[in-house]
Design a protein around this motif. Structure first.
Motif, PDB file in Angstrom:
ATOM      1  N   SER A 115       0.817  -1.218   0.000  1.00 20.64           N
ATOM      2  CA  SER A 115       0.000   0.000   0.000  1.00 20.64           C
ATOM      3  C   SER A 115       0.856   1.275   0.000  1.00 20.64           C
ATOM      4  CB  SER A 115      -0.951  -0.009   1.199  1.00 20.64           C
ATOM      5  OG  SER A 115      -0.225  -0.076   2.407  1.00 20.64           O
ATOM      6  N   ALA A 116       2.026   1.225   0.638  1.00 16.84           N
ATOM      7  CA  ALA A 116       2.861   2.438   0.673  1.00 16.84           C
ATOM      8  C   ALA A 116       3.450   2.741  -0.703  1.00 16.84           C
ATOM      9  CB  ALA A 116       3.976   2.277   1.708  1.00 16.84           C
ATOM     10  N   ILE A 117       3.657   1.715  -1.516  1.00 18.79           N
ATOM     11  CA  ILE A 117       4.157   1.928  -2.882  1.00 18.79           C
ATOM     12  C   ILE A 117       3.021   2.415  -3.782  1.00 18.79           C
ATOM     13  CG2 ILE A 117       5.121   0.767  -4.923  1.00 18.79           C
ATOM     14  CD1 ILE A 117       7.171   1.083  -2.688  1.00 18.79           C
ATOM     15  N   ARG A 118       1.845   1.806  -3.632  1.00 17.23           N
ATOM     16  CA  ARG A 118       0.682   2.245  -4.430  1.00 17.23           C
ATOM     17  C   ARG A 118       0.391   3.724  -4.194  1.00 17.23           C
ATOM     18  NH1 ARG A 118       0.932   0.273  -8.292  1.00 17.23           N
ATOM     19  NH2 ARG A 118       1.896  -1.699  -7.901  1.00 17.23           N
ATOM     20  N   ALA A 119       0.598   4.166  -2.966  1.00 17.77           N
ATOM     21  CA  ALA A 119       0.278   5.557  -2.626  1.00 17.77           C
ATOM     22  C   ALA A 119       1.310   6.543  -3.163  1.00 17.77           C
ATOM     23  CB  ALA A 119       0.170   5.687  -1.099  1.00 17.77           C
ATOM     24  N   LEU A 120       2.462   6.034  -3.622  1.00 13.32           N
ATOM     25  CA  LEU A 120       3.524   6.946  -4.069  1.00 13.32           C
ATOM     26  C   LEU A 120       3.277   7.436  -5.487  1.00 13.32           C
ATOM     27  CD1 LEU A 120       6.925   5.264  -3.064  1.00 13.32           C
ATOM     28  CD2 LEU A 120       5.953   7.380  -2.141  1.00 13.32           C
ATOM     29  N   PRO A 121       3.530   8.715  -5.744  1.00 17.26           N
ATOM     30  CA  PRO A 121       3.568   9.175  -7.130  1.00 17.26           C
ATOM     31  C   PRO A 121       4.774   8.543  -7.846  1.00 17.26           C
ATOM     32  CG  PRO A 121       4.180  10.950  -5.617  1.00 17.26           C
ATOM     33  CD  PRO A 121       3.815   9.765  -4.780  1.00 17.26           C
ATOM     34  N   ILE A 122       4.789   8.671  -9.174  1.00 18.79           N
ATOM     35  CA  ILE A 122       5.834   8.013  -9.967  1.00 18.79           C
ATOM     36  C   ILE A 122       7.235   8.436  -9.514  1.00 18.79           C
ATOM     37  CG2 ILE A 122       6.858   7.872 -12.280  1.00 18.79           C
ATOM     38  CD1 ILE A 122       4.366   6.115 -11.832  1.00 18.79           C
ATOM     39  N   GLU A 123       7.411   9.700  -9.214  1.00 14.82           N
ATOM     40  CA  GLU A 123       8.769  10.135  -8.878  1.00 14.82           C
ATOM     41  C   GLU A 123       9.288   9.439  -7.618  1.00 14.82           C
ATOM     42  OE1 GLU A 123       9.036  14.415  -9.101  1.00 14.82           O
ATOM     43  OE2 GLU A 123       8.693  14.383 -11.264  1.00 14.82           O
ATOM     44  N   GLY A 124       8.424   9.193  -6.665  1.00 13.00           N
ATOM     45  CA  GLY A 124       8.813   8.444  -5.468  1.00 13.00           C
ATOM     46  C   GLY A 124       9.144   6.997  -5.798  1.00 13.00           C
ATOM     47  N   ARG A 125       8.387   6.421  -6.733  1.00  7.29           N
ATOM     48  CA  ARG A 125       8.663   5.043  -7.144  1.00  7.29           C
ATOM     49  C   ARG A 125      10.016   4.952  -7.853  1.00  7.29           C
ATOM     50  NH1 ARG A 125       2.714   3.323  -9.659  1.00  7.29           N
ATOM     51  NH2 ARG A 125       1.499   3.971  -7.825  1.00  7.29           N
ATOM     52  N   LEU A 126      10.348   5.993  -8.609  1.00  7.70           N
ATOM     53  CA  LEU A 126      11.653   6.013  -9.281  1.00  7.70           C
ATOM     54  C   LEU A 126      12.774   6.036  -8.243  1.00  7.70           C
ATOM     55  CD1 LEU A 126      10.797   8.601 -12.107  1.00  7.70           C
ATOM     56  CD2 LEU A 126      11.105   6.147 -12.433  1.00  7.70           C
ATOM     57  N   THR A 127      12.585   6.794  -7.167  1.00  6.78           N
ATOM     58  CA  THR A 127      13.581   6.848  -6.094  1.00  6.78           C
ATOM     59  C   THR A 127      13.759   5.467  -5.456  1.00  6.78           C
ATOM     60  OG1 THR A 127      13.085   9.158  -5.633  1.00  6.78           O
ATOM     61  CG2 THR A 127      14.138   7.916  -3.862  1.00  6.78           C
ATOM     62  N   ILE A 128      12.655   4.803  -5.191  1.00  6.02           N
ATOM     63  CA  ILE A 128      12.718   3.453  -4.604  1.00  6.02           C
ATOM     64  C   ILE A 128      13.505   2.525  -5.536  1.00  6.02           C
ATOM     65  CG2 ILE A 128      11.351   1.403  -4.026  1.00  6.02           C
ATOM     66  CD1 ILE A 128      10.679   3.353  -1.943  1.00  6.02           C
ATOM     67  N   CYS A 129      13.116   2.491  -6.810  1.00  3.49           N
ATOM     68  CA  CYS A 129      13.752   1.568  -7.764  1.00  3.49           C
ATOM     69  C   CYS A 129      15.224   1.921  -7.978  1.00  3.49           C
ATOM     70  CB  CYS A 129      13.000   1.580  -9.087  1.00  3.49           C
ATOM     71  SG  CYS A 129      11.385   0.778  -8.985  1.00  3.49           S
ATOM     72  N   ASN A 130      15.566   3.196  -7.875  1.00  2.34           N
ATOM     73  CA  ASN A 130      16.941   3.658  -8.075  1.00  2.34           C
ATOM     74  C   ASN A 130      17.927   2.914  -7.182  1.00  2.34           C
ATOM     75  OD1 ASN A 130      19.100   5.838  -6.872  1.00  2.34           O
ATOM     76  ND2 ASN A 130      18.828   6.102  -9.067  1.00  2.34           N
ATOM     77  N   LEU A 131      17.532   2.644  -5.944  1.00  5.22           N
ATOM     78  CA  LEU A 131      18.463   2.013  -5.010  1.00  5.22           C
ATOM     79  C   LEU A 131      18.414   0.489  -5.050  1.00  5.22           C
ATOM     80  CD1 LEU A 131      18.326   5.056  -3.712  1.00  5.22           C
ATOM     81  CD2 LEU A 131      19.651   3.914  -1.948  1.00  5.22           C
ATOM     82  N   SER A 132      17.718  -0.079  -6.034  1.00  6.85           N
ATOM     83  CA  SER A 132      17.718  -1.545  -6.175  1.00  6.85           C
ATOM     84  C   SER A 132      19.134  -2.074  -6.300  1.00  6.85           C
ATOM     85  CB  SER A 132      16.929  -1.963  -7.423  1.00  6.85           C
ATOM     86  OG  SER A 132      15.592  -1.556  -7.324  1.00  6.85           O
ATOM     87  N   ILE A 133      19.964  -1.387  -7.066  1.00  6.43           N
ATOM     88  CA  ILE A 133      21.332  -1.863  -7.271  1.00  6.43           C
ATOM     89  C   ILE A 133      22.113  -1.787  -5.960  1.00  6.43           C
ATOM     90  CG2 ILE A 133      22.205   0.377  -8.101  1.00  6.43           C
ATOM     91  CD1 ILE A 133      23.302  -3.051  -9.466  1.00  6.43           C
ATOM     92  N   GLU A 134      21.757  -0.863  -5.078  1.00  6.47           N
ATOM     93  CA  GLU A 134      22.430  -0.812  -3.759  1.00  6.47           C
ATOM     94  C   GLU A 134      21.932  -1.934  -2.845  1.00  6.47           C
ATOM     95  OE1 GLU A 134      24.679   1.021  -4.681  1.00  6.47           O
ATOM     96  OE2 GLU A 134      23.472   2.304  -5.940  1.00  6.47           O
ATOM     97  N   LEU A 135      20.840  -2.572  -3.231  1.00 11.04           N
ATOM     98  CA  LEU A 135      20.344  -3.766  -2.546  1.00 11.04           C
ATOM     99  C   LEU A 135      20.967  -5.017  -3.181  1.00 11.04           C
ATOM    100  CD1 LEU A 135      18.047  -4.608  -0.435  1.00 11.04           C
ATOM    101  CD2 LEU A 135      16.551  -4.857  -2.428  1.00 11.04           C
ATOM    102  N   GLY A 136      21.744  -4.827  -4.245  1.00 10.10           N
ATOM    103  CA  GLY A 136      22.391  -5.937  -4.938  1.00 10.10           C
ATOM    104  C   GLY A 136      21.659  -6.394  -6.186  1.00 10.10           C
TER     105      GLY A 136
END
Lengths: 204, 472
Positions: free
Chosen positions: B213-234
């Motif tokens: 639900s916290a991801i659904r509530a995010l606008p696209i720009e917030g989702r881009l920020t989340i996905c950006n750090l995927s590589i820092e998660l490995g």
């Protein structure tokens, strides 16, 4: 691509977790340096002190590890930036194989494009190898055809690698050459996709 | 086609992957079609040069988009020569793009900017597409429901020449962020919290889907920020399923389909979200209400703690390798274990990068900076992510808010996140940065980086020290 078959040589223990590709090669070395020269800058931040002199505490500045062709590393080696210069720098410094519990995904792929073998072993095995190598006899054998690392004490440690990747390394095959044989399949895919997803093919 | 799990329920990842298989190579390997390339001055110029030298051709130049970002100056009034070592790269990218028919967005033009800011804002990346770039933060683009990942130089050349890549099917991980985050907590905090909890290698070998639900509530720009750090998660791939938020975001963008073609595309995109009961190789759940404003203390993004926590003690590290890593990190960062992280004096503040340089980031930062002032002794920069972000921010007067508060307002590019452009944190100095990497030397040799959100960066700039944004 350089072939990789069997490698016997000194293994240097660099047992830190999360050694990233920024540490392996600084980004500024990618703009002004030719690929063949990058070995001089491998691990620059660890290898040299601020005044440019060698850091005697860094393992690759110590005998018998100077110029070692094998690295033993902590988990997630090569994480971070996609820069293939990290592989070029390692190879330029004479490294042909890195043994670690895990690797950064992009670095892992980049290794296979250049003939550097990344070997995944369980953490306990890497740690045991590191302790043996730090203790004196540091020579390992990495046998790709048999998929075995042979420790200084003769212990054989099997590792997994897909047949396709192993064969490409053993024979020094180039991915691009292999893919160009699929040109007809690429054309067929694209012809179909232009109908199925026209929006992909008409940007703007 | 690779065999699915026993269930025929598919994840977003499976649907995109399966629909891009050009040939099955065996052992879970496929020849995967690439729908979009992004090229930048550092890796793109070199790749196009290699294509020319090897006598290859760019198979589908209409699917590639180029702009300089890494090695350009962000100084006000800059031109291509301002950072001289990057000028050849920029000119090479411009020339080779023209020769091969690739669209090129030059300095000062709409479209110039950090590739991962530019691609979503121009509608270049679309749901269900496979997008690559010679940059590890390409995963950012997964925020619109694409399969996007970074590649090295060899794979970039391969993709330009064949419009395909040889890839092994990764495992699948889902992270659900549920509930409502508290005051002062944004997408950057959510993702840093996750990496701190499960580690910088947790995503290795996985494609990660962010849901809940916290991801659904995010606008696209917030989702881009989340996905950006995927590589820092490995994980080299991170994604969020497309929904009405996505479609509304894309409608009318420069390279997105329009009219009937858009409606047709949306109908197909609605089929992309993960099926109910799809099985993942790993699942994690984060209660967003448990997340505090988060900041890193060390030299890996996994070394992240709540702003009100103490700097960790290596003697309490879970294993020997991490104890060594923590000791090295504390030594490099010049920090003492056991002390509160808040109150640590800072010298530099950087607001920018493909993580946090979009209009919404700048609005939040400006709202916090308005009526306040950067502490004396602190150098604070705001570097908008793209020409379009810069113009939009200036139209709202955000640039004046920042400059009146003592921040420098600069030109779009990667700037001090990557330090490939002469813009560095000086040796031994401490920065709070909205970027994505706190690695040794990342922001310049000897630079000490603490990763945080845009509002936390403003709080640090104003306080002159690492500070809790909730107490500003």
């Amino acid at each position: 691509m350089e072939k990789f078959t069997t490698l016997s040589g000194v293994a240097a223990p660099l047992m830190r977790a999360n050694i990233d590709t920024d540490v392996i090669i600084r980004i500024e070395r990618l703009t002004g340096t030719q690929r063949a020269e990058m070995g001089a800058y491998a691990f620059e931040a660890l290898r040299y002190r601020a005044d440019g002199s060698e850091n005697p505490d860094f393992v690759l500045n110590q005998e018998p590890f100077r110029g070692a062709p094998i690295l033993l590393a902590g988990a997630n080696f090569g994480c971070g930036s996609s820069r293939e210069g990290a592989v070029w720098a390692l190879m330029g410094a004479g490294v042909r194989c890195v043994v670690a519990e895990s690797f950064g995904d992009i670095f892992f792929n980049n290794c296979f494009q250049n003939g550097l073998l990344p070997v995944r072993l369980p953490a306990a095995d890497v740690q045991r190898l590191a302790e043996q190598c730090a203790g004196g006899n540091a020579r390992l054998t990495v046998d790709l055809a048999r998929r075995r690392v042979v420790s200084p004490r003769g212990e054989e440690m099997p590792f997994a690698i897909e047949a396709m990747r192993r064969d490409a390394l053993l024979e020094g095959l180039d991915d691009l050459g292999l893919t160009l044989k699929h040109t007809a399949a690429i054309e067929a895919f694209q012809a179909h996709d232009r109908q199925a997803r026209p929006w992909v093919w008409q940007p703007g | 086609m690779p065999v699915q799990t026993s269930s025929d329920k598919l994840a977003l990842f499976d649907k995109i992957w399966n629909s891009h298989v050009v040939a099955d190579l065996g052992d879970d390997w496929v020849l995967l079609h690439i729908d979009r390339h992004l090229l930048h001055d550092l890796s793109g110029a070199r790749a196009l040069e290699e294509i020319a030298q090897r006598g290859l051709t760019v198979r589908n130049p209409e699917l590639a988009f180029a702009t300089p970002d890494h090695a350009v100056s962000s100084a006000p009034g800059r031109n291509e020569a301002t950072f001289a070592p990057g000028a050849d790269l920029l000119r090479g990218l411009r020339r080779r793009s023209a020769e091969t028919g690739i669209r090129f967005f030059d300095l000062g033009e709409d479209g110039q900017g950090i590739v991962h800011v530019m691609a979503p804002e121009l509608g270049i990346v679309l749901p269900g597409t496979v997008l690559i770039c010679g940059d590890s933060h390409t995963c950012t683009n997964g925020g619109v429901g694409a399969l996007a990942f970074g590649v090295g130089s060899s794979e970039l050349v391969h993709a330009l020449a064949t419009q395909t890549l040889r890839q092994r099917r990764p495992k699948r991980m889902r992270v659900r962020f549920e509930g409502t985050p508290g005051q002062g907590v944004g997408p950057k905090d959510l993702i840093l919290h996750l990496i701190g909890r499960i580690g910088a290698a947790a995503g290795t070998g996985h494609a990660v889907e962010y849901a809940g639900s916290a991801i659904r509530a995010l606008p696209i720009e917030g989702r881009l920020t989340i996905c950006n750090l995927s590589i820092e998660l490995g994980a080299k791939m991170g994604m969020v399923a497309p929904d009405d938020t996505t479609f509304e975001y894309l409608a009318g963008r420069r390279f997105a389909p329009s009219g009937a073609a858009f409606d047709c595309a949306v109908a197909a995109w609605r089929e992309l979200p993960t099926d109910a009961d799809a099985v993942f190789d790993r699942e994690e759940v984060v209660d967003a209400a448990d997340v505090s404003p988060t900041i890193t203390w060390g030299t890996s993004p996994e070394q992240a703690i709540p702003i009100d926590a103490a700097i960790p003690d290596p003697d309490s590290a879970p294993d020997l390798v991490r104890r060594e890593a923590w000791r090295n990190a504390l030594d490099y960062m010049g920090l003492e274990p056991g002390r509160p992280i808040a109150g640590t004096p800072v010298d530099w503040v950087f607001i920018g990068s493909c993580t946090n340089s979009r209009l919404s980031d700048l609005r939040e930062a400006a709202a916090m900076a308005r009526g306040r002032h950067v502490a004396s002794g602190v150098t604070a920069w705001v570097v908008p992510g793209s020409e379009r972000v810069k113009r939009a921010a200036e139209a709202e007067g955000l640039d004046r808010v920042f400059t009146e508060a003592g921040f420098a307002w600069r030109e779009p590019g990667c700037s001090m996140c990557v330090a490939a452009n002469g813009e560095r944190v000086p040796p031994g100095q401490r920065a709070v940065s909205t970027s994505n990497r706190n690695f040794v030397g990342r922001q310049g040799p000897g630079a000490r980086t603490h990763l945080a959100s845009p509002v936390m960066a403003v709080a640090a700039a104003v306080a002159g020290a690492i500070a809790d944004v909730r107490r500003l």
